[in-house]
Design a protein around this motif. Structure first.
Motif, PDB file in Angstrom:
ATOM      1  N   ASN A 139       0.484  -1.869   5.012  1.00  0.00           N
ATOM      2  CA  ASN A 139       0.020  -3.196   4.724  1.00  0.00           C
ATOM      3  C   ASN A 139       0.395  -3.710   3.306  1.00  0.00           C
ATOM      4  O   ASN A 139       0.729  -2.892   2.595  1.00  0.00           O
TER       5      ASN A 139
ATOM      6  N   ILE B 251      -2.062 -11.949  -3.473  1.00  0.00           N
ATOM      7  CA  ILE B 251      -3.291 -12.580  -4.205  1.00  0.00           C
ATOM      8  C   ILE B 251      -2.578 -13.569  -5.346  1.00  0.00           C
ATOM      9  O   ILE B 251      -1.991 -13.241  -6.183  1.00  0.00           O
TER      10      ILE B 251
ATOM     11  N   GLY C 274      -7.305  -3.776   1.517  1.00  0.00           N
ATOM     12  CA  GLY C 274      -7.046  -4.316   2.965  1.00  0.00           C
ATOM     13  C   GLY C 274      -8.121  -3.798   3.606  1.00  0.00           C
ATOM     14  O   GLY C 274      -8.671  -4.638   4.471  1.00  0.00           O
TER      15      GLY C 274
ATOM     16  N   THR D  66      -2.352  -9.662   4.116  1.00  0.00           N
ATOM     17  CA  THR D  66      -3.708 -10.326   3.857  1.00  0.00           C
ATOM     18  C   THR D  66      -3.425 -11.291   2.480  1.00  0.00           C
ATOM     19  O   THR D  66      -2.885 -10.838   1.417  1.00  0.00           O
TER      20      THR D  66
ATOM     21  N   ALA E 106     -11.281  -6.498   2.992  1.00  0.00           N
ATOM     22  CA  ALA E 106     -10.912  -7.935   2.811  1.00  0.00           C
ATOM     23  C   ALA E 106     -11.781  -8.756   3.187  1.00  0.00           C
ATOM     24  O   ALA E 106     -12.034  -9.900   2.825  1.00  0.00           O
TER      25      ALA E 106
ATOM     26  N   ALA F 207      -9.891 -15.955   1.243  1.00  0.00           N
ATOM     27  CA  ALA F 207      -8.863 -15.687   2.413  1.00  0.00           C
ATOM     28  C   ALA F 207      -8.304 -16.897   2.595  1.00  0.00           C
ATOM     29  O   ALA F 207      -8.802 -17.976   2.698  1.00  0.00           O
TER      30      ALA F 207
ATOM     31  N   GLN G  70      -0.942  -6.913   0.401  1.00  0.00           N
ATOM     32  CA  GLN G  70      -2.021  -7.905  -0.121  1.00  0.00           C
ATOM     33  C   GLN G  70      -1.398  -8.884  -0.960  1.00  0.00           C
ATOM     34  O   GLN G  70      -0.454  -8.288  -1.917  1.00  0.00           O
TER      35      GLN G  70
ATOM     36  N   LEU H 228      -8.318  -3.292  -5.417  1.00  0.00           N
ATOM     37  CA  LEU H 228      -6.714  -3.259  -5.368  1.00  0.00           C
ATOM     38  C   LEU H 228      -6.287  -1.857  -6.147  1.00  0.00           C
ATOM     39  O   LEU H 228      -5.442  -1.366  -5.748  1.00  0.00           O
TER      40      LEU H 228
ATOM     41  N   THR I 269       0.702  -1.213  -0.069  1.00  0.00           N
ATOM     42  CA  THR I 269      -0.066  -0.206   0.087  1.00  0.00           C
ATOM     43  C   THR I 269       0.878   1.525   0.007  1.00  0.00           C
ATOM     44  O   THR I 269       1.936   1.273   0.553  1.00  0.00           O
TER      45      THR I 269
END
Length: 352
Positions: free
Chosen positions: A122, A126, A336, A298, A339, A346, A124, A330, A117
């Motif tokens: 943070n 994926i 985040g 995440t 989520a 997840a 993520q 995104l 981010t």
């Protein structure tokens, strides 16, 4: 209010009236200046050492983005999200002892979008199922990992950008064999296993398992014998990454130069990055992310609608509506915060 420097200048102006005081002042200023120079040299030397020692050892991949038409790529983020970073991370867990001529045709086993981010607080991760049935520019519909076989990193980046509408900033390739060295440099990692399974020479008991490097490599490679097959393998890969990051944090590896050295040697030896990611960029990113905690990561998988067959191939169909929702978040750097909308996608606390 007068500044301290104004007072110093006044003192200098009094040289004819107070030469002793003036000489002392000049010596003090010279000492301060020398101290600043020494400090800058020390900091600069440390930065140079870290850059040359670690980032300088990374393999660079030429031309990953050179063949892309900028007019056809997703726009770069704007507003608060403009400094967010998106990596396409690929890897292969193909067994090293399989003769090269008998290995899969250059296809990537693992594909992940990693978003850091804008505030660097943070991230993520994926996972993109390798068997996702997608449109590959110039090739038609095929499995996602075929894009790599057809056109290497450049075509894979183009395919992922077209699929998600998310601009990829950097590309990183990981040799999963390097997991062995990375894991061993941390003294092993802990993973929770739902039910006892076996892969290769190892059995993973239900409950907590402490894995060394070779055990971890076989753990993330396992596909058969898992209820969800390749989907469960993706979850194991994510779980391993979560465990590594947790170990880094718990052992204070990032602040212990001795421990950091072994881990970074293993990591840089197992990675290659695009040529546009400079050493200075890497050092800056590492510094910006120094306070990132494990609970700030995440782990998700691109939403799946189901599986099926296309001719002789077993494929994965992504869910268009939920995937679009994920990519929208995104792009806005807000995944985040949202989520919870993707709880079914997840990483569970204890994967199979």
């Amino acid at each position: 209010m007068r500044s301290r420097w104004s007072e110093v200048l006044d003192d200098e102006a009094e040289v004819t009236e107070n030469p002793l005081r003036s000489r002392r002042r000049r010596r003090l200023l010279q000492s301060l200046a020398a101290g600043v120079v020494v400090a800058l040299l020390l900091v600069g030397g440390a930065a140079w050492y870290l850059t040359d020692r670690y980032a300088g050892g990374l393999e660079r991949l030429d031309g990953v983005f050179a063949g892309l038409d900028e007019t056809q790529r997703p726009a770069a983020p704007t507003g608060p999200a403009r400094t967010a970073l998106t990596f396409l991370v690929v890897g292969s867990d193909t067994r090293a002892d399989v003769p090269e001529g008998e290995r899969p045709d250059g296809r990537s086993d693992v594909m992940m979008l990693v978003r850091v981010t804008a505030d660097r607080q943070n991230a993520q991760v994926i996972s993109l199922p390798r068997d996702s049935w997608v449109s590959i520019p110039g090739m038609g519909m095929a499995k996602l990992n075929a894009a790599y076989a057809y056109g290497g990193p450049t075509l894979l980046v183009q395919t992922v950008e077209n699929l998600t509408g998310v601009r990829v900033d950097h590309y990183a390739a990981i040799d999963f064999q390097g997991f062995v060295q990375m894991t061993d440099s941390l003294g092993g990692v802990d993973v929770q296993v739902a039910e006892a399974t076996s892969n290769g020479p190892y059995t993973y008991e239900a409950g907590l398992n402490h894995l060394d490097g070779d055990e971890a490599l076989n753990y993330v490679r396992q596909r058969y014998g898992l209820p969800g097959g390749d989907f469960d393998r993706v979850k194991r890969q994510q779980q391993y990454l979560r465990s590594v990051f947790g170990a880094l944090s718990q052992q204070n590896v990032l602040t212990d130069m001795g421990a950091l050295g072994g881990f970074m040697d293993a990591l840089t030896g197992a990675m290659a990055v695009d040529e546009q990611l400079s050493n200075a960029d890497l050092i800056q990113m590492a510094y910006d992310m120094r306070s990132l905690r494990p609970d700030a990561l995440t782990f998700l998988t691109a939403p799946v609608a189901g599986t099926g067959r296309e001719g002789a191939q077993s494929v994965v169909y992504l869910d268009p509506a939920r995937s679009a929702q994920m990519w929208n978040h995104l792009r806005a750097d807000s995944l985040g915060e949202h989520a919870a909308e993707f709880a079914v996608d997840a990483l569970p606390a204890v994967p199979n």
